[in-house]
Design an enzyme around this catalytic site. Structure first.
Site, PDB file in Angstrom:
ATOM      1  N   LYS A 210       4.033   5.833   2.560  1.00 44.57           N
ATOM      2  CA  LYS A 210       2.775   4.580   2.133  1.00 44.57           C
ATOM      3  C   LYS A 210       2.950   2.988   3.398  1.00 44.57           C
ATOM      4  O   LYS A 210       2.134   3.062   3.799  1.00 44.57           O
ATOM      5  CB  LYS A 210       3.535   4.282   0.893  1.00 44.57           C
ATOM      6  CG  LYS A 210       4.919   3.566   0.739  1.00 44.57           C
ATOM      7  CD  LYS A 210       5.046   2.283   0.984  1.00 44.57           C
ATOM      8  CE  LYS A 210       6.550   1.114   1.276  1.00 44.57           C
ATOM      9  NZ  LYS A 210       6.575  -0.091   0.927  1.00 44.57           N
ATOM     10  N   THR A 267       1.219  -1.555  -1.033  1.00 45.39           N
ATOM     11  CA  THR A 267       1.414  -2.360   0.182  1.00 45.39           C
ATOM     12  C   THR A 267       0.479  -1.631   0.834  1.00 45.39           C
ATOM     13  O   THR A 267       0.292  -2.496   2.610  1.00 45.39           O
ATOM     14  CB  THR A 267       2.495  -0.750   1.078  1.00 45.39           C
ATOM     15  OG1 THR A 267       3.537  -1.046   0.584  1.00 45.39           O
ATOM     16  CG2 THR A 267       3.202  -0.881   1.964  1.00 45.39           C
TER      17      THR A 267
END
Length: 353
Positions: A210, A267
């Site tokens: 991620k 994120t």
């Protein structure tokens, strides 16, 4: 094999706790543990190790870490020290929150200070350059610990939001369900709700990849691309993450949960994300060196991206977004070329990962 838990195995037992790393996430997790102890009526001191004397002094004197958490007031049962041996003395729970690429040499220095029966927890989201090892693997190798003594905490865990006590869920992963459950009880605070899983691989891969996808989304934002572009990159980024996790033995349901989709969305979407910020600055035309000088904290995706790309190649896993980000970071692709490359994969049904 079920590991013997520290103390009595109860969330209310007085267990010695050490947190190694006084950055934003390490300090925030120390706060979580301290608040959980207070809420449970447990007389537990959280000892925090930091490299910088001024950070340690501020934590001890005014209960703040203003470099990383601004004006957040830390609980009184957190103490800090630059002496790692003192912090680790008698600790049955050791939480590690240092930059991923520095973990192995630091563990070698700390090995003889960590109690043999301790549970060691990784808060790190990186893949080691050169070995492609996950952080739990590095911990196991360097400390000679069985996997059932090692846990991982991951999820949509932006440190500042949690430090502000905004409600957050997370995942505690350990191959031993009893250890995962014990740790979850130990870090359950009024604003922090952990779930448990045995899928350590999936949880770690979700947290690693991620960061790379967030760099791509940040670059798109820096280039003033719209929400359609960013949503497309996030969605296809989840597909890439899933392919790699499954190839390593992770579980698909983990990728659809907090440590997969949840962490990816947070994120890639938040200005509080270091990797999103680094990508945005690259998209605005800054060089990698300029980004490094401008940021005060490590964007793990910048270093882990190459390791992820290499690991995918070894496993024959197709990860075009990761490959494009690595090409930008290495100077082989300009940020102006990134957008078209991100969606240049051959036409096929969406479900064919």
């Amino acid at each position: 094999m079920t590991a013997e838990l520290p103390g009595t195995g109860s969330a209310t037992s007085a267990v010695g706790v050490a947190v190694l790393g006084a950055g934003s996430w390490g300090t925030t997790f120390a706060k979580i543990l301290a608040d959980a102890a207070i809420a449970g009526g447990t007389p537990r001191e959280i000892r925090l190790w930091g490299r910088r004397a001024e950070v340690v002094e501020e934590i001890n004197s005014s209960h703040r870490n203003s470099d990383y958490l601004k004006d957040i007031v830390l609980p009184g049962n957190i103490t800090a020290s630059t002496d790692v041996r003192d912090v680790l003395a008698g600790a049955e729970l050791v939480v590690v929150a240092v930059p991923a690429q520095s973990l192995r040499p630091q563990l070698r220095e700390w090995k003889d200070m960590i109690a043999p029966g301790a549970v060691v927890v990784s808060l790190m989201k990186g893949l080691e350059l050169g070995t492609d090892a996950r952080m739990s693997e590095v911990i196991s190798q360097e400390l000679d610990l069985p996997l059932e003594r090692i846990a991982v905490v991951s999820g949509p865990n932006l440190a500042m939001e949690i430090a502000r006590e905004e409600p957050t869920a997370s995942v505690v992963a350990c191959t031993d369900p009893a250890v995962a459950g014990w740790l979850a009880r130990t870090c359950t605070a009024p604003y922090f709700r952990p779930y448990t899983t045995a899928d350590v691989v999936g949880v770690e891969i979700g947290g690693i990849v991620k960061n790379v996808i967030a760099l791509a989304v940040g670059i798109c934002e820096g280039k003033q691309m719209g929400d359609n572009t960013k949503a497309s990159v996030i969605t296809r980024g989840l597909a890439e993450t899933s392919r790699l996790a499954l190839a390593l033995g992770g579980e698909a349901k983990t990728m659809a949960g907090l440590a997969g989709l949840g962490d990816l969305v947070a994120t890639c979407s938040s200005a509080l994300s270091r990797n999103h910020t680094a990508g945005r600055l690259l998209g605005q035309g800054l060089t990698l060196d300029e980004v490094g000088r401008k940021m005060t904290q490590t964007a793990e995706g910048i270093k882990s991206g190459q390791a992820v790309h290499e690991l995918a190649g070894k496993l024959g896993v197709e990860m075009p977004i990761t490959a494009a980000v690595v090409a930008v970071l290495s100077g082989k692709l300009s940020v102006d070329q990134l957008g078209p490359v991100l969606l240049s994969r051959e036409l096929k049904p969406e479900g064919d990962y």
